[in-house]
Write a protein that holds these residues in place. Structure first.
Motif, PDB file in Angstrom:
ATOM      1  N   ALA A  45      38.485  41.283  52.659  1.00 36.59           N
ATOM      2  CA  ALA A  45      38.330  42.320  51.637  1.00 36.59           C
ATOM      3  C   ALA A  45      38.885  43.668  52.077  1.00 36.59           C
ATOM      4  N   GLN A  46      38.926  43.929  53.370  1.00 39.56           N
ATOM      5  CA  GLN A  46      39.324  45.247  53.851  1.00 39.56           C
ATOM      6  C   GLN A  46      40.758  45.583  53.426  1.00 39.56           C
ATOM      7  N   GLY A  47      40.926  46.772  52.874  1.00 42.40           N
ATOM      8  CA  GLY A  47      42.239  47.248  52.462  1.00 42.40           C
ATOM      9  C   GLY A  47      42.708  46.752  51.112  1.00 42.40           C
ATOM     10  N   ARG A  48      41.971  45.882  50.500  1.00 36.69           N
ATOM     11  CA  ARG A  48      42.355  45.328  49.206  1.00 36.69           C
ATOM     12  C   ARG A  48      41.950  46.277  48.086  1.00 36.69           C
ATOM     13  N   ARG A  49      42.770  46.326  47.049  1.00 35.42           N
ATOM     14  CA  ARG A  49      42.479  47.124  45.861  1.00 35.42           C
ATOM     15  C   ARG A  49      41.751  46.263  44.842  1.00 35.42           C
ATOM     16  N   ILE A  50      40.722  46.822  44.233  1.00 41.10           N
ATOM     17  CA  ILE A  50      39.974  46.108  43.197  1.00 41.10           C
ATOM     18  C   ILE A  50      40.703  46.297  41.872  1.00 41.10           C
ATOM     19  N   VAL A  51      41.239  45.213  41.356  1.00 39.69           N
ATOM     20  CA  VAL A  51      42.040  45.272  40.126  1.00 39.69           C
ATOM     21  C   VAL A  51      41.153  45.368  38.897  1.00 39.69           C
ATOM     22  N   SER A  52      40.123  44.540  38.841  1.00 42.15           N
ATOM     23  CA  SER A  52      39.260  44.534  37.657  1.00 42.15           C
ATOM     24  C   SER A  52      37.943  43.857  37.987  1.00 42.15           C
ATOM     25  N   LEU A  53      36.967  44.102  37.123  1.00 43.14           N
ATOM     26  CA  LEU A  53      35.689  43.400  37.204  1.00 43.14           C
ATOM     27  C   LEU A  53      35.524  42.551  35.957  1.00 43.14           C
ATOM     28  N   GLY A  54      35.146  41.304  36.164  1.00 44.73           N
ATOM     29  CA  GLY A  54      34.954  40.396  35.047  1.00 44.73           C
ATOM     30  C   GLY A  54      33.620  39.688  35.165  1.00 44.73           C
ATOM     31  N   ARG A  55      33.419  38.745  34.263  1.00 49.64           N
ATOM     32  CA  ARG A  55      32.181  37.964  34.256  1.00 49.64           C
ATOM     33  C   ARG A  55      32.483  36.603  33.663  1.00 49.64           C
ATOM     34  N   ARG A  56      31.872  35.575  34.230  1.00 46.95           N
ATOM     35  CA  ARG A  56      31.896  34.233  33.653  1.00 46.95           C
ATOM     36  C   ARG A  56      30.475  33.739  33.654  1.00 46.95           C
ATOM     37  N   ALA A  57      29.944  33.486  32.458  1.00 45.22           N
ATOM     38  CA  ALA A  57      28.542  33.097  32.318  1.00 45.22           C
ATOM     39  C   ALA A  57      27.671  34.138  33.011  1.00 45.22           C
ATOM     40  N   LYS A  58      26.902  33.725  34.036  1.00 43.24           N
ATOM     41  CA  LYS A  58      26.000  34.649  34.722  1.00 43.24           C
ATOM     42  C   LYS A  58      26.554  35.108  36.070  1.00 43.24           C
ATOM     43  N   TYR A  59      27.865  34.985  36.264  1.00 40.85           N
ATOM     44  CA  TYR A  59      28.509  35.328  37.522  1.00 40.85           C
ATOM     45  C   TYR A  59      29.359  36.588  37.353  1.00 40.85           C
ATOM     46  N   LEU A  60      29.268  37.495  38.308  1.00 38.74           N
ATOM     47  CA  LEU A  60      30.098  38.690  38.345  1.00 38.74           C
ATOM     48  C   LEU A  60      31.365  38.382  39.130  1.00 38.74           C
ATOM     49  N   LEU A  61      32.523  38.806  38.615  1.00 38.70           N
ATOM     50  CA  LEU A  61      33.814  38.531  39.240  1.00 38.70           C
ATOM     51  C   LEU A  61      34.471  39.844  39.639  1.00 38.70           C
ATOM     52  N   ILE A  62      34.769  40.001  40.924  1.00 37.22           N
ATOM     53  CA  ILE A  62      35.455  41.184  41.435  1.00 37.22           C
ATOM     54  C   ILE A  62      36.851  40.745  41.851  1.00 37.22           C
ATOM     55  N   ASP A  63      37.857  41.076  41.043  1.00 38.87           N
ATOM     56  CA  ASP A  63      39.226  40.617  41.266  1.00 38.87           C
ATOM     57  C   ASP A  63      39.985  41.582  42.166  1.00 38.87           C
ATOM     58  N   LEU A  64      40.548  41.047  43.261  1.00 42.03           N
ATOM     59  CA  LEU A  64      41.320  41.846  44.201  1.00 42.03           C
ATOM     60  C   LEU A  64      42.815  41.666  43.952  1.00 42.03           C
ATOM     61  N   ASP A  65      43.617  42.492  44.623  1.00 40.74           N
ATOM     62  CA  ASP A  65      45.048  42.529  44.326  1.00 40.74           C
ATOM     63  C   ASP A  65      45.853  41.442  45.024  1.00 40.74           C
ATOM     64  N   ASP A  66      45.196  40.515  45.692  1.00 40.60           N
ATOM     65  CA  ASP A  66      45.921  39.437  46.369  1.00 40.60           C
ATOM     66  C   ASP A  66      45.553  38.067  45.787  1.00 40.60           C
ATOM     67  N   ASP A  67      45.146  38.047  44.518  1.00 44.15           N
ATOM     68  CA  ASP A  67      44.752  36.812  43.825  1.00 44.15           C
ATOM     69  C   ASP A  67      43.440  36.247  44.356  1.00 44.15           C
ATOM     70  N   THR A  68      42.654  37.092  45.018  1.00 41.23           N
ATOM     71  CA  THR A  68      41.335  36.677  45.477  1.00 41.23           C
ATOM     72  C   THR A  68      40.273  37.272  44.565  1.00 41.23           C
ATOM     73  N   THR A  69      39.231  36.489  44.282  1.00 39.46           N
ATOM     74  CA  THR A  69      38.096  36.968  43.497  1.00 39.46           C
ATOM     75  C   THR A  69      36.820  36.814  44.316  1.00 39.46           C
ATOM     76  N   ILE A  70      36.042  37.890  44.357  1.00 35.51           N
ATOM     77  CA  ILE A  70      34.696  37.810  44.928  1.00 35.51           C
ATOM     78  C   ILE A  70      33.762  37.401  43.795  1.00 35.51           C
ATOM     79  N   ILE A  71      33.155  36.242  43.923  1.00 33.46           N
ATOM     80  CA  ILE A  71      32.230  35.731  42.914  1.00 33.46           C
ATOM     81  C   ILE A  71      30.818  36.026  43.390  1.00 33.46           C
ATOM     82  N   SER A  72      30.055  36.755  42.569  1.00 31.84           N
ATOM     83  CA  SER A  72      28.712  37.164  42.974  1.00 31.84           C
ATOM     84  C   SER A  72      27.683  36.711  41.953  1.00 31.84           C
TER      85      SER A  72
END
Length: 296
Positions: A45-72
């Protein structure tokens, strides 16, 4: 457990602080929540830019600029709060206590933006929440997302879709609506509320809302509208704020003051001209609240 409106409230609260920011440092104060945190999570995650925040059902999606998503997932007691450089704790008044103890601050996003520095803190006393890393382009393959139904806030949920899925089913309507493969993100609270708005019993057979030719009956049209409306109303009010749920500014939403049947056992039904009272029954281990007089 937070339902879809609570998670959407969190997403909307976090978006202004996180979208477009850069993760200067991801601080992990423990290596696991409900599950172990991802391997090399902080480095990824270090140095990555957060492109957008999304949601799927009851999950929070934090989309980074390298095609990685943090699913919370927030679990039972997880919450995020936003802290600026000048604030040592989040603003906002609230009616129910929340955790302020730093020993429950498990994941800290140290962010940089053109406006300055801030941090977003994930706090979880019970540690039933979790975070995973996944490729954004492969999100449909994330195991909990496989087979999920449409969102109740999207255009894919309509009466024709529900008629195709419910036709011929003898399962009680309440149980069918809690099936995440039918509608994603619906939980016990909002199913009870939607059924009351549509004047449908949670015990009614699902297939009874569909004609022999597979078309939705009027009651199914009303139910579809009720599902969409109750979720929209809850999001607008900031979620239900039951137990541990709080908004990202530390305040509580107040949709619970608008509950018509949920947790109102023995109270008068709010349907005009109905003289019934709200009853509680147990279905598949879950409480169902409804008015037997006007919900058929």
């Amino acid at each position: 457990m937070p339902e879809l409106p609570e998670v959407e409230t969190v997403r909307r609260g976090l978006a202004p602080a996180m979208e477009g920011s850069t993760i200067h440092k991801l601080e992990l104060r423990r290596q696991d929540l409900r599950f172990p945190l991802p391997e090399n999570f902080a480095d990824a995650a270090q140095g990555r830019r957060i492109v957008s925040l999304g949601r799927r059902a009851k999950y929070l999606l934090i989309d980074l600029d390298d095609d990685t998503t943090i699913i919370s997932h927030l679990g039972m007691s997880g919450s995020f709060r936003v802290e600026g450089e000048a604030a040592s704790q989040t603003p906002g008044g609230f009616a129910l206590p929340r955790s302020k103890d730093e020993k429950h601050d498990h994941v800290l996003f140290h962010l940089r933006t053109p406006q300055g520095r801030s941090r977003v803190v994930y706090n979880d006393p019970r540690r039933f929440g979790f975070m995973h890393l996944w490729k954004r382009s492969q999100l449909d393959a994330y195991p909990p997302f496989v087979g999920l139904g449409p969102e109740p806030t999207g255009n894919l949920l309509d009466a024709d879709y529900l008629a195709r899925r419910l036709g011929g089913r003898t399962q009680p309507l309440k149980g069918a609506l809690l099936d995440q493969s039918l509608v994603a993100g619906l939980g016990n609270i909002y199913v009870c509320e939607a059924l009351w708005r549509a004047h449908l019993s949670p015990l009614r057979k699902s297939g009874s809302l569909v004609t022999p030719t597979g078309r939705p009956k009027k009651q199914l049209l009303l139910l579809t509208e009720a599902i969409r409306a109750v979720v929209a109303d809850a999001i607008a009010a900031g979620g239900s704020s039951l137990r541990d749920h709080i908004q990202t500014d530390g305040s509580l939403g107040y949709f619970q003051h608008s509950f018509s049947v949920y947790d109102r056992e023995g109270e008068a039904c709010g349907t005009p001209s109905c003289n019934g009272t709200v009853s509680r029954i147990v279905q598949a281990g879950r409480s169902s609240f409804y008015c037997a007089s006007c919900q058929k």
